[in-house]
Design a protein around this motif. Structure first.
Motif, PDB file in Angstrom:
ATOM      1  N   ILE A  62       0.839  -1.197   0.189  1.00 34.63           N
ATOM      2  CA  ILE A  62       0.096   0.061  -0.192  1.00 34.63           C
ATOM      3  C   ILE A  62       0.779   1.235  -0.240  1.00 34.63           C
ATOM      4  CG2 ILE A  62      -1.729   1.012   1.178  1.00 34.63           C
ATOM      5  CD1 ILE A  62      -2.758  -1.397   2.538  1.00 34.63           C
ATOM      6  N   THR A  63       0.697   2.075  -0.994  1.00 32.65           N
ATOM      7  CA  THR A  63       1.479   3.441  -0.942  1.00 32.65           C
ATOM      8  C   THR A  63       0.486   4.460  -0.733  1.00 32.65           C
ATOM      9  OG1 THR A  63       1.028   3.756  -3.358  1.00 32.65           O
ATOM     10  CG2 THR A  63       2.992   2.359  -2.666  1.00 32.65           C
ATOM     11  N   ASN A  64       1.126   5.729  -0.219  1.00 32.17           N
ATOM     12  CA  ASN A  64       0.303   7.051   0.136  1.00 32.17           C
ATOM     13  C   ASN A  64       0.570   8.089  -1.085  1.00 32.17           C
ATOM     14  OD1 ASN A  64       3.140   8.132   0.440  1.00 32.17           O
ATOM     15  ND2 ASN A  64       2.486   8.228   2.691  1.00 32.17           N
ATOM     16  N   PRO A  65      -0.150   9.177  -0.992  1.00 30.12           N
ATOM     17  CA  PRO A  65       0.191  10.134  -2.062  1.00 30.12           C
ATOM     18  C   PRO A  65       1.490  10.626  -2.183  1.00 30.12           C
ATOM     19  CG  PRO A  65      -1.780  10.655  -0.830  1.00 30.12           C
ATOM     20  CD  PRO A  65      -1.093   9.445   0.197  1.00 30.12           C
ATOM     21  N   GLN A  66       2.346  10.549  -1.102  1.00 35.72           N
ATOM     22  CA  GLN A  66       3.853  10.905  -1.313  1.00 35.72           C
ATOM     23  C   GLN A  66       4.566   9.823  -2.080  1.00 35.72           C
ATOM     24  OE1 GLN A  66       1.724  11.172   1.835  1.00 35.72           O
ATOM     25  NE2 GLN A  66       1.427  13.276   0.897  1.00 35.72           N
ATOM     26  N   GLY A  67       4.004   8.571  -2.486  1.00 35.55           N
ATOM     27  CA  GLY A  67       4.867   7.629  -2.673  1.00 35.55           C
ATOM     28  C   GLY A  67       5.451   6.881  -1.877  1.00 35.55           C
ATOM     29  N   HIS A  68       5.394   6.821  -0.525  1.00 35.62           N
ATOM     30  CA  HIS A  68       5.887   6.013   0.350  1.00 35.62           C
ATOM     31  C   HIS A  68       5.099   4.840   0.634  1.00 35.62           C
ATOM     32  CE1 HIS A  68       7.708  10.151   2.491  1.00 35.62           C
ATOM     33  NE2 HIS A  68       8.193   9.455   1.301  1.00 35.62           N
ATOM     34  N   THR A  87      -0.991  -4.079  -5.325  1.00 34.27           N
ATOM     35  CA  THR A  87      -0.541  -2.958  -4.915  1.00 34.27           C
ATOM     36  C   THR A  87      -1.813  -1.892  -4.870  1.00 34.27           C
ATOM     37  OG1 THR A  87       0.763  -0.988  -5.126  1.00 34.27           O
ATOM     38  CG2 THR A  87       0.207  -1.790  -7.017  1.00 34.27           C
ATOM     39  N   ALA A  88      -1.983  -1.051  -4.076  1.00 40.02           N
ATOM     40  CA  ALA A  88      -3.077  -0.026  -4.080  1.00 40.02           C
ATOM     41  C   ALA A  88      -2.524   1.409  -3.604  1.00 40.02           C
ATOM     42  CB  ALA A  88      -4.008  -0.630  -2.792  1.00 40.02           C
ATOM     43  N   ARG A  89      -3.191   2.289  -3.701  1.00 37.82           N
ATOM     44  CA  ARG A  89      -2.849   3.545  -3.608  1.00 37.82           C
ATOM     45  C   ARG A  89      -3.910   4.051  -2.465  1.00 37.82           C
ATOM     46  NH1 ARG A  89       0.608   8.306  -5.501  1.00 37.82           N
ATOM     47  NH2 ARG A  89       1.317   6.605  -6.701  1.00 37.82           N
ATOM     48  N   LEU A  90      -3.444   4.477  -1.268  1.00 32.46           N
ATOM     49  CA  LEU A  90      -4.484   4.977  -0.396  1.00 32.46           C
ATOM     50  C   LEU A  90      -4.400   6.360  -0.238  1.00 32.46           C
ATOM     51  CD1 LEU A  90      -6.445   4.263   1.964  1.00 32.46           C
ATOM     52  CD2 LEU A  90      -4.584   4.049   3.590  1.00 32.46           C
ATOM     53  N   ARG A 104       4.224   2.061   9.616  1.00 33.79           N
ATOM     54  CA  ARG A 104       5.111   3.368   9.542  1.00 33.79           C
ATOM     55  C   ARG A 104       4.949   3.525   7.944  1.00 33.79           C
ATOM     56  NH1 ARG A 104      11.009   1.514  10.828  1.00 33.79           N
ATOM     57  NH2 ARG A 104      11.035  -0.154   9.138  1.00 33.79           N
ATOM     58  N   TRP A 105       4.977   4.489   7.400  1.00 29.21           N
ATOM     59  CA  TRP A 105       5.042   4.919   6.086  1.00 29.21           C
ATOM     60  C   TRP A 105       6.643   5.055   5.787  1.00 29.21           C
ATOM     61  CZ3 TRP A 105       1.160   4.274   3.082  1.00 29.21           C
ATOM     62  CH2 TRP A 105       0.031   4.362   3.317  1.00 29.21           C
ATOM     63  N   GLY A 148       9.238  -1.906 -10.985  1.00 28.68           N
ATOM     64  CA  GLY A 148       9.065  -0.477 -11.179  1.00 28.68           C
ATOM     65  C   GLY A 148       8.577  -0.002  -9.999  1.00 28.68           C
ATOM     66  N   ALA A 149       8.431  -0.640  -8.926  1.00 30.03           N
ATOM     67  CA  ALA A 149       7.693  -0.038  -7.589  1.00 30.03           C
ATOM     68  C   ALA A 149       6.408   0.756  -7.831  1.00 30.03           C
ATOM     69  CB  ALA A 149       8.815   0.711  -6.769  1.00 30.03           C
ATOM     70  N   PRO A 150       5.373   0.166  -8.495  1.00 30.74           N
ATOM     71  CA  PRO A 150       4.179   0.976  -8.685  1.00 30.74           C
ATOM     72  C   PRO A 150       3.628   1.533  -7.685  1.00 30.74           C
ATOM     73  CG  PRO A 150       3.922  -1.424  -9.601  1.00 30.74           C
ATOM     74  CD  PRO A 150       5.465  -1.348  -8.609  1.00 30.74           C
ATOM     75  N   GLY A 151       3.137   2.658  -7.545  1.00 26.42           N
ATOM     76  CA  GLY A 151       2.557   3.569  -6.601  1.00 26.42           C
ATOM     77  C   GLY A 151       3.471   4.576  -5.982  1.00 26.42           C
ATOM     78  N   THR A 152       4.756   4.474  -6.275  1.00 21.55           N
ATOM     79  CA  THR A 152       5.809   5.565  -5.460  1.00 21.55           C
ATOM     80  C   THR A 152       6.022   6.782  -6.348  1.00 21.55           C
ATOM     81  OG1 THR A 152       7.581   4.268  -6.860  1.00 21.55           O
ATOM     82  CG2 THR A 152       6.768   3.390  -4.541  1.00 21.55           C
ATOM     83  N   GLN A 153       5.311   7.076  -7.409  1.00 27.87           N
ATOM     84  CA  GLN A 153       5.235   8.351  -7.898  1.00 27.87           C
ATOM     85  C   GLN A 153       4.477   9.268  -7.073  1.00 27.87           C
ATOM     86  OE1 GLN A 153       7.441   9.547 -10.331  1.00 27.87           O
ATOM     87  NE2 GLN A 153       8.237   7.477  -9.953  1.00 27.87           N
ATOM     88  N   PRO A 154       4.784  10.282  -6.558  1.00 27.40           N
ATOM     89  CA  PRO A 154       3.967  11.312  -5.791  1.00 27.40           C
ATOM     90  C   PRO A 154       2.737  11.754  -6.524  1.00 27.40           C
ATOM     91  CG  PRO A 154       6.201  11.763  -5.371  1.00 27.40           C
ATOM     92  CD  PRO A 154       6.288  10.730  -6.584  1.00 27.40           C
ATOM     93  N   LEU A 155       1.638  11.842  -5.881  1.00 28.80           N
ATOM     94  CA  LEU A 155       0.662  12.400  -6.764  1.00 28.80           C
ATOM     95  C   LEU A 155       0.775  13.891  -6.743  1.00 28.80           C
ATOM     96  CD1 LEU A 155      -2.433  10.189  -5.224  1.00 28.80           C
ATOM     97  CD2 LEU A 155      -1.346  10.053  -7.390  1.00 28.80           C
ATOM     98  N   ALA A 156       0.290  14.506  -7.831  1.00 26.93           N
ATOM     99  CA  ALA A 156       0.444  16.026  -8.001  1.00 26.93           C
ATOM    100  C   ALA A 156      -0.873  16.705  -7.051  1.00 26.93           C
ATOM    101  CB  ALA A 156       0.247  16.451  -9.236  1.00 26.93           C
TER     102      ALA A 156
END
Length: 197
Positions: A55-61, A132-135, A152-153, A189-197
């Protein structure tokens, strides 16, 4: 009433409480060849099925969970965001959704399968489908305290630099299986680790 972890009436997590769960036994091609208890599967090293969710967050962590000190394997070590076995007859996506709900209180994640890992000794002879999922709203996290000691993130850079199953620093000691999965996730490619704009 005795609320000790060893009292089966206490409702507390028991390391052996899942030992009698029935899981499918499968072959190297992931074909079902039988059913056995979790305990028997682990004692005999039988091939079975599992899921991991990153699970990744909007910052890509990405999210790590710290395993409960009552777990039968790697108590207190840092682990994948969500992980678990497939029950007998369960599909991989169904198990991933169930485990996200049970472990993190997240019933409606949009899960994407990103890779499949074959059974090996390092992953406990499990066919593992990695999702993977973006929270977007991290306040929705509700970790199950019976299974999880903390969350932790972590940035991808910190993980690559510091995390290791052999680390003497307990803050960066990760389970071998989760480390194996995360290396494969990074490789694709570590999907989900690109920060959201």
């Amino acid at each position: 009433m005795n609320n000790s972890p060893n009292n089966p009436d206490s409702g507390a997590y028991l390391p052996a409480s899942t030992d009698n769960e029935l899981l499918d036994v499968v072959d190297f091609d992931d074909r079902t060849i039988g059913v056995a208890t979790r305990r028997e599967i682990h004692q005999k090293g039988l091939i079975h099925r599992a899921i991991h969710v990153i699970i990744t967050n909007p910052q890509g962590h990405f999210l790590q969970q710290k395993r409960s000190s009552l777990k039968d394997r790697f108590p207190g070590w840092w682990d994948i965001s969500v992980g678990g076995h497939l029950n007998a007859g369960e599909l991989y996506l169904e198990a991933a959704q169930r485990e996200c709900r049970e472990e993190m209180g997240l019933p409606n994640l949009n899960l994407e399968r990103v890779c499949v890992m074959p059974p090996t000794a390092i992953n406990g002879f499990e066919h593992i489908h990695v999702f993977t999922a973006r929270l977007k709203d991290v306040s929705l996290l509700a970790p199950n305290p019976d299974e999880i000691a903390g969350v932790r993130w972590v940035s991808l850079e910190d993980y690559k630099r510091l995390a290791d199953p052999d680390s003497l620093d307990l803050d960066w000691r990760v389970t071998p299986c989760s480390h194996h999965t995360l290396k494969e996730w990074i490789r694709v490619g570590a999907p989900g680790t690109q920060p959201l704009a």
